[in-house]
Scaffold this motif. Structure first.
Motif, PDB file in Angstrom:
ATOM      1  N   GLU A  86       0.817  -1.218   0.000  1.00 13.65           N
ATOM      2  CA  GLU A  86       0.000   0.000   0.000  1.00 13.65           C
ATOM      3  C   GLU A  86       0.848   1.264   0.000  1.00 13.65           C
ATOM      4  N   THR A  87       2.049   1.207   0.595  1.00 11.14           N
ATOM      5  CA  THR A  87       2.922   2.393   0.568  1.00 11.14           C
ATOM      6  C   THR A  87       3.588   2.572  -0.795  1.00 11.14           C
ATOM      7  N   HIS A  88       3.560   1.544  -1.630  1.00 13.73           N
ATOM      8  CA  HIS A  88       4.182   1.627  -2.954  1.00 13.73           C
ATOM      9  C   HIS A  88       3.182   1.844  -4.081  1.00 13.73           C
ATOM     10  N   ILE A  89       1.930   2.067  -3.758  1.00 11.21           N
ATOM     11  CA  ILE A  89       0.938   2.353  -4.795  1.00 11.21           C
ATOM     12  C   ILE A  89       1.114   3.797  -5.248  1.00 11.21           C
ATOM     13  N   GLU A  90       1.351   3.958  -6.533  1.00  9.88           N
ATOM     14  CA  GLU A  90       1.495   5.293  -7.119  1.00  9.88           C
ATOM     15  C   GLU A  90       0.194   5.629  -7.846  1.00  9.88           C
ATOM     16  N   GLY A  91      -0.310   6.837  -7.625  1.00 10.79           N
ATOM     17  CA  GLY A  91      -1.559   7.259  -8.255  1.00 10.79           C
ATOM     18  C   GLY A  91      -1.368   7.666  -9.700  1.00 10.79           C
ATOM     19  N   ARG A  92      -2.431   8.194 -10.261  1.00  9.11           N
ATOM     20  CA  ARG A  92      -2.391   8.677 -11.639  1.00  9.11           C
ATOM     21  C   ARG A  92      -1.420   9.850 -11.746  1.00  9.11           C
ATOM     22  N   ALA A  93      -0.742   9.948 -12.868  1.00 11.31           N
ATOM     23  CA  ALA A  93       0.177  11.068 -13.096  1.00 11.31           C
ATOM     24  C   ALA A  93      -0.629  12.365 -13.166  1.00 11.31           C
ATOM     25  N   GLY A  94      -0.274  13.307 -12.319  1.00  9.00           N
ATOM     26  CA  GLY A  94      -0.994  14.573 -12.284  1.00  9.00           C
ATOM     27  C   GLY A  94      -2.434  14.426 -11.830  1.00  9.00           C
ATOM     28  N   GLY A  95      -2.762  13.264 -11.286  1.00  8.44           N
ATOM     29  CA  GLY A  95      -4.122  13.018 -10.822  1.00  8.44           C
ATOM     30  C   GLY A  95      -5.103  12.646 -11.913  1.00  8.44           C
ATOM     31  N   VAL A  96      -4.648  12.623 -13.183  1.00  6.12           N
ATOM     32  CA  VAL A  96      -5.589  12.326 -14.276  1.00  6.12           C
ATOM     33  C   VAL A  96      -5.087  11.308 -15.293  1.00  6.12           C
ATOM     34  N   LEU A  97      -3.782  11.202 -15.494  1.00  4.56           N
ATOM     35  CA  LEU A  97      -3.264  10.329 -16.551  1.00  4.56           C
ATOM     36  C   LEU A  97      -2.912   8.946 -16.025  1.00  4.56           C
ATOM     37  N   GLY A  98      -3.312   7.922 -16.760  1.00  4.92           N
ATOM     38  CA  GLY A  98      -2.984   6.555 -16.393  1.00  4.92           C
ATOM     39  C   GLY A  98      -3.846   6.033 -15.265  1.00  4.92           C
ATOM     40  N   GLU A  99      -3.374   4.964 -14.675  1.00  5.64           N
ATOM     41  CA  GLU A  99      -4.080   4.307 -13.566  1.00  5.64           C
ATOM     42  C   GLU A  99      -3.120   4.130 -12.394  1.00  5.64           C
ATOM     43  N   ALA A 100      -3.668   3.868 -11.241  1.00  7.06           N
ATOM     44  CA  ALA A 100      -2.831   3.565 -10.078  1.00  7.06           C
ATOM     45  C   ALA A 100      -2.024   2.310 -10.394  1.00  7.06           C
ATOM     46  N   HIS A 101      -0.780   2.283  -9.928  1.00  8.64           N
ATOM     47  CA  HIS A 101       0.099   1.157 -10.248  1.00  8.64           C
ATOM     48  C   HIS A 101       1.156   0.977  -9.163  1.00  8.64           C
ATOM     49  N   VAL A 102       1.822  -0.170  -9.228  1.00  6.80           N
ATOM     50  CA  VAL A 102       2.910  -0.504  -8.303  1.00  6.80           C
ATOM     51  C   VAL A 102       4.102  -0.927  -9.147  1.00  6.80           C
TER      52      VAL A 102
END
Length: 198
Positions: free
Chosen positions: A169-185
């Motif tokens: 859970e600490t390594h989950i990265e959100g969308r780039a700029g809050g809009v591009l792509g999807e959450a990922h690890v």
């Protein structure tokens, strides 16, 4: 006739120098100043050694590690150059499998992967754990793909599952700029953090 050819030759040499030397060096120089980590390949170092890139997946196979997406990259068979053999995450052979949704080979491989993954869990198998990316080099998986593997990794390392889940859970990265792509690890970064756990 030389009078007509000379301007063409001069323009060819001038534009070749501008577009082939000046522009690439200028862009590379600006990138190295503004984005030094990315311009050098987003390399990840541990103890002074490069262990990989945040942009290219690696083939983790042991139960004690999180696994990335399957990779479809191949290379010539060393024993028979007319055949191709799987070489997962081969960066200079970036490619997808090009199998369509009706391909029997793809269906059989995905079914086999699902059965293997289901052997350790009753949860639904996240699709990214059984499908390849277009490049075959994807370094990331979905949070669901990482969380699906928590039990296996925790058991292989004799760690509490909730501790491994917290690490994911600490390594989950959100969308780039809050809009591009999807959450990922990022699988490599997660596995390095896992190795560093006490």
């Amino acid at each position: 006739m030389l009078k007509e050819i000379r301007p063409a030759i001069v323009m060819l040499l001038l534009l070749s120098a501008i577009t082939g030397l000046v522009y690439p060096y200028a862009v590379t120089g600006v990138a190295r100043v503004l984005f030094p980590h990315q311009a050098e390949g987003s390399l990840i170092e541990r103890d002074g050694k490069v262990v990989g890139s945040a942009l290219i997946g690696q083939n983790f196979t042991g139960d004690q590690y999180f696994h990335g997406r399957p990779s479809a990259t191949t290379d010539a068979d060393p024993n028979d150059a007319t055949k191709q053999v799987p070489v997962p995450y081969k960066a200079d052979a970036s490619t997808g499998s090009n199998y369509g949704p009706t391909s029997k080979a793809l269906i059989d491989r995905v079914k086999g992967d699902v059965e293997t993954l289901k052997a350790g869990s009753d949860a639904p198998v996240p699709v990214d754990l059984v499908t390849t990316s277009a490049s075959g080099l994807d370094p990331d998986i979905t949070p669901a793909g990482a969380l699906f593997q928590v039990e296996r990794v925790a058991k292989a390392r004799n760690l509490p599952a909730d501790k491994v889940k917290a690490l994911v859970e600490t390594h989950i990265e959100g969308r780039a700029g809050g809009v591009l792509g999807e959450a990922h690890v990022n699988v490599l970064e997660l596995n390095l953090a896992l190795d560093a756990m006490k």
